[in-house]
Motif scaffolding. Structure first.
Motif, mmCIF file in Angstrom:
data_model
loop_
_atom_site.group_PDB
_atom_site.id
_atom_site.type_symbol
_atom_site.label_atom_id
_atom_site.label_comp_id
_atom_site.label_asym_id
_atom_site.label_seq_id
_atom_site.Cartn_x
_atom_site.Cartn_y
_atom_site.Cartn_z
ATOM 1 N N UNK A 132 0.830 -1.206 0.000
ATOM 2 C CA UNK A 132 0.000 0.000 0.000
ATOM 3 C C UNK A 132 0.862 1.254 0.000
ATOM 4 N N UNK A 133 1.949 1.230 0.774
ATOM 5 C CA UNK A 133 2.862 2.375 0.797
ATOM 6 C C UNK A 133 3.518 2.574 -0.571
ATOM 7 N N UNK A 134 3.905 1.483 -1.212
ATOM 8 C CA UNK A 134 4.530 1.583 -2.535
ATOM 9 C C UNK A 134 3.547 2.126 -3.567
ATOM 10 N N UNK A 135 2.271 1.780 -3.438
ATOM 11 C CA UNK A 135 1.265 2.302 -4.361
ATOM 12 C C UNK A 135 1.133 3.807 -4.218
ATOM 13 N N UNK A 136 1.114 4.298 -2.983
ATOM 14 C CA UNK A 136 1.042 5.752 -2.787
ATOM 15 C C UNK A 136 2.230 6.445 -3.431
ATOM 16 N N UNK A 137 3.410 5.904 -3.247
ATOM 17 C CA UNK A 137 4.597 6.514 -3.827
ATOM 18 C C UNK A 137 4.547 6.490 -5.353
ATOM 19 N N UNK A 138 4.048 5.388 -5.916
ATOM 20 C CA UNK A 138 3.950 5.293 -7.373
ATOM 21 C C UNK A 138 2.930 6.282 -7.927
ATOM 22 N N UNK A 139 1.835 6.479 -7.210
ATOM 23 C CA UNK A 139 0.834 7.447 -7.647
ATOM 24 C C UNK A 139 1.363 8.876 -7.515
ATOM 25 N N UNK A 140 2.137 9.119 -6.487
ATOM 26 C CA UNK A 140 2.728 10.449 -6.324
ATOM 27 C C UNK A 140 3.677 10.774 -7.468
ATOM 28 N N UNK A 141 4.428 9.786 -7.910
ATOM 29 C CA UNK A 141 5.390 10.014 -8.985
ATOM 30 C C UNK A 141 4.700 10.382 -10.293
ATOM 31 N N UNK A 142 3.572 9.744 -10.586
ATOM 32 C CA UNK A 142 2.907 9.976 -11.869
ATOM 33 C C UNK A 142 1.813 11.039 -11.795
ATOM 34 N N UNK A 143 1.292 11.303 -10.587
ATOM 35 C CA UNK A 143 0.101 12.136 -10.471
ATOM 36 C C UNK A 143 0.329 13.620 -10.444
ATOM 37 N N UNK A 144 1.448 14.056 -9.904
ATOM 38 C CA UNK A 144 1.721 15.487 -9.837
ATOM 39 C C UNK A 144 0.671 16.254 -9.047
ATOM 40 N N UNK A 145 0.485 17.540 -9.401
ATOM 41 C CA UNK A 145 -0.435 18.408 -8.678
ATOM 42 C C UNK A 145 -1.895 18.033 -8.890
ATOM 43 N N UNK A 146 -2.198 17.379 -10.008
ATOM 44 C CA UNK A 146 -3.591 17.011 -10.279
ATOM 45 C C UNK A 146 -4.137 16.091 -9.195
ATOM 46 N N UNK A 147 -3.285 15.278 -8.629
ATOM 47 C CA UNK A 147 -3.729 14.253 -7.683
ATOM 48 C C UNK A 147 -4.479 14.839 -6.488
ATOM 49 N N UNK A 148 -4.008 15.937 -5.970
ATOM 50 C CA UNK A 148 -4.625 16.472 -4.761
ATOM 51 C C UNK A 148 -5.957 17.175 -5.046
ATOM 52 N N UNK A 149 -6.279 17.401 -6.333
ATOM 53 C CA UNK A 149 -7.518 18.107 -6.675
ATOM 54 C C UNK A 149 -8.629 17.169 -7.129
ATOM 55 N N UNK A 150 -8.401 15.863 -7.151
ATOM 56 C CA UNK A 150 -9.460 14.922 -7.519
ATOM 57 C C UNK A 150 -10.207 14.545 -6.242
ATOM 58 N N UNK A 151 -11.253 15.289 -5.965
ATOM 59 C CA UNK A 151 -12.057 15.073 -4.774
ATOM 60 C C UNK A 151 -13.481 15.549 -5.032
ATOM 61 N N UNK A 152 -14.392 15.220 -4.141
ATOM 62 C CA UNK A 152 -15.814 15.489 -4.366
ATOM 63 C C UNK A 152 -16.116 16.963 -4.550
ATOM 64 N N UNK A 153 -15.525 17.808 -3.709
ATOM 65 C CA UNK A 153 -15.845 19.230 -3.783
ATOM 66 C C UNK A 153 -15.340 19.848 -5.081
ATOM 67 N N UNK A 154 -14.151 19.466 -5.512
ATOM 68 C CA UNK A 154 -13.604 20.043 -6.732
ATOM 69 C C UNK A 154 -14.375 19.564 -7.952
ATOM 70 N N UNK A 155 -14.749 18.286 -7.999
ATOM 71 C CA UNK A 155 -15.550 17.803 -9.128
ATOM 72 C C UNK A 155 -16.929 18.467 -9.118
ATOM 73 N N UNK A 156 -17.481 18.743 -7.940
ATOM 74 C CA UNK A 156 -18.740 19.484 -7.872
ATOM 75 C C UNK A 156 -18.568 20.877 -8.469
ATOM 76 N N UNK A 157 -17.443 21.508 -8.226
ATOM 77 C CA UNK A 157 -17.183 22.826 -8.833
ATOM 78 C C UNK A 157 -17.022 22.698 -10.343
ATOM 79 N N UNK A 158 -16.440 21.592 -10.805
ATOM 80 C CA UNK A 158 -16.374 21.354 -12.248
ATOM 81 C C UNK A 158 -17.775 21.239 -12.839
ATOM 82 N N UNK A 159 -18.689 20.598 -12.119
ATOM 83 C CA UNK A 159 -20.076 20.510 -12.589
ATOM 84 C C UNK A 159 -20.672 21.900 -12.766
ATOM 85 N N UNK A 160 -20.383 22.795 -11.840
ATOM 86 C CA UNK A 160 -20.937 24.143 -11.973
ATOM 87 C C UNK A 160 -20.262 24.916 -13.099
ATOM 88 N N UNK A 161 -18.977 24.629 -13.347
ATOM 89 C CA UNK A 161 -18.308 25.247 -14.492
ATOM 90 C C UNK A 161 -18.944 24.783 -15.801
#
Length: 509
Positions: free
Chosen positions: A169-198
């Motif tokens: 599980x720890x290795x998966x987090x590290x692998x996702x961090x390497x490929x995900x960049x800044x986008x990773x922290x913005x994939x959440x319910x509130x941000x996608x809800x704001x995308x719906x309003x956009x």
């Protein structure tokens, strides 16, 4: 979100959405994030260019630009892929935005959702709109590097496997961090809800009507919380529970699976004259465990203990398959080497998939970490010990294992708000009693929290019901509401689910 299974011999179980269809964007490289031109605020209306969709020329597609982080609307932005099928009737009442699997969206229909609705009467009244939530599909994709598990995939993990499970599980987090960049922290319910309003603003609509399936029900409830004046009619089909976090949501899947197995065992016990598995529930389950022990020693065909545990949960969830499960258990117990038994065993194997290439979709590992997970590894060990005994069926024990979020290396851009209805019209919640991915208690809690009507699908294990399962009662009630605004009169009404097999009980024969 359900458990995504990987090839035999592999331990890694990714927890993903009720509507998982497979790995979608494994070969895609992340699209670069662009800076907004001249400090442009992308939360305002923008000019859209539409063209025929590459996957269906009857639909038209476009891209809506949204901020990467809504706290910085003039900073980097990304594209959200949107599809539309314009209303066919002469009395258009607006846009019906439909999606499933949000905020992660891994395996969701995304831009293809209008295809699901195109043949219904909804097409006469609404522009049918779908979108790929951020990080998925044709929207700017969020990826993880593929990791190789060190612990064999097992429905009943041992204490000796726990250190390896933590490390994986720890290795998966590290692998996702390497490929995900800044986008990773913005994939959440509130941000996608704001995308719906956009999307709403880009379409020039005052309000949205929303048809949400599975995990996107929660995102839609967040949308109503953040933008109550922008939400009109809403249908939440198979809801996440607003009273529990993602960790609790995963564990509740195991409870729902076990409840389905217990119902099947009681039904089967009442028909011992037909199945010969025991005339009490505990005797039927003892027959199941007898098969578990035998398969652990020697698989039948390709069916081993883990695959059998999975099959028991899946078949018990589908009431129409209850006789098939009873016949399977009896054959495996009494005639394991019979060629027909081998055929039955191989027939119940679930499809297994593994990523192709060096990357795979990473939205689930981001979205499910919007809540804080326990970081005390001893708590996961205690849960695994309990779940492998009480909840092994349907891979229930995997819901107790440490997930990547226990080792989260990022801070979400937004936390989900406390869900409430502060003024938008009452909507409709549809939920099946035996839903194994989103427990029925979640639908009850969502309807109660929002003041919505609850439409229960009785004695049924389905997820995503409306216009999916051929349930005429559900389809008529939901369509009537979306077209006319008329909700069921009762706060809690019921439609019958899929019928059980027509095998009479022993005292009825």
């Amino acid at each position: 979100m359900a458990v995504k299974r990987h090839p035999r011999g592999s331990r890694k179980a990714l927890l993903v959405g009720a509507s998982v269809l497979g790995v979608l964007a494994a070969a895609l490289a992340p699209a670069p994030l662009a800076a907004a031109a001249d400090g442009e605020d992308l939360t305002v209306r923008q000019h859209l260019t539409w063209a025929a969709c590459d996957f269906d020329p009857t639909l038209e597609c476009t891209t809506v630009q949204v901020p990467l982080d809504y706290a910085h609307p003039r900073g980097p932005h990304l594209g959200i892929a949107v599809s539309r099928l314009k209303a066919a009737g002469g009395h258009r009442r607006g846009v019906l935005l439909s999606f499933n699997g949000g905020p992660g969206g891994d395996g969701g229909l995304g831009r293809r959702t209008p295809q699901r609705l195109a043949g219904s009467t909804l097409h006469g009244a609404y522009d049918l709109v779908g979108f790929d939530p951020r990080g998925t599909g044709a929207s700017s994709p969020l990826l993880c590097k593929v990791t190789k598990p060190t612990v064999a995939f097992d429905s009943r993990p041992t204490d000796e496997s726990l250190p390896g499970l933590y490390a994986d599980a720890r290795a998966t987090d590290q692998a996702c961090a390497q490929a995900g960049g800044e986008l990773r922290r913005t994939v959440n319910s509130a941000t996608v809800a704001r995308d719906m309003d956009a999307i709403r603003a880009a379409l020039g609509e005052r309000r949205l009507n929303v048809l949400a399936y599975g995990d996107s029900t929660y995102t839609t409830a967040v949308y109503g919380t953040l933008f109550p004046h922008r939400l009109d009619r809403s249908v939440l089909d198979s809801s996440r529970n607003p009273d529990v976090d993602w960790h609790g949501q995963y564990k509740s899947q195991a409870y729902a699976l076990r409840a389905n197995v217990d119902r099947w065992a009681a039904w089967t016990a009442d028909r011992d004259g037909h199945f010969s598995l025991g005339d009490a529930s505990e005797d039927v389950l003892a027959s199941v465990e007898q098969v578990v022990t035998a398969l652990n020693a020697a698989p039948v065909g390709y069916l081993n203990r883990t695959a059998f545990d999975d099959a028991v949960g899946r078949l018990a969830t589908d009431r129409t398959k209850w006789a098939q499960l009873g016949d399977l258990v009896g054959a495996l117990r009494d005639r394991p080497q019979d060629p027909e038994t081998v055929r039955l065993a191989n027939a119940v194997l679930a499809p297994w998939s593994s990523p192709q290439g060096d990357t795979r979709p990473g939205t689930v590992e981001a979205a499910t970490c919007e809540n804080d997970w326990p970081t005390d590894l001893a708590s996961y060990a205690a849960d695994v010990r309990e779940f492998r005994v009480k909840y092994p069926y349907g891979l229930g024990a995997l819901r107790a294992q440490p997930w990547v979020c226990a080792f989260r290396s990022f801070t979400p851009s937004e936390r989900p708000p406390y869900i409430r209805n502060s003024g938008y019209p009452k909507g409709l919640v549809v939920h099946a009693e035996g839903n194994p991915v989103l427990q029925y208690a979640g639908g009850q809690a969502m309807a109660r929290r929002l003041g919505d009507r609850l439409l229960t699908v009785a004695d049924d294990g389905s997820s995503d019901v409306y216009l999916v399962r051929g349930n005429t009662c559900v389809d008529e009630k939901v369509t009537r509401y979306l077209l006319t605004g008329a909700l069921p009169a009762a706060s809690d009404s019921t439609c019958a689910g899929a019928p059980r097999p027509a095998i009479p009980a022993d005292d009825e024969s």
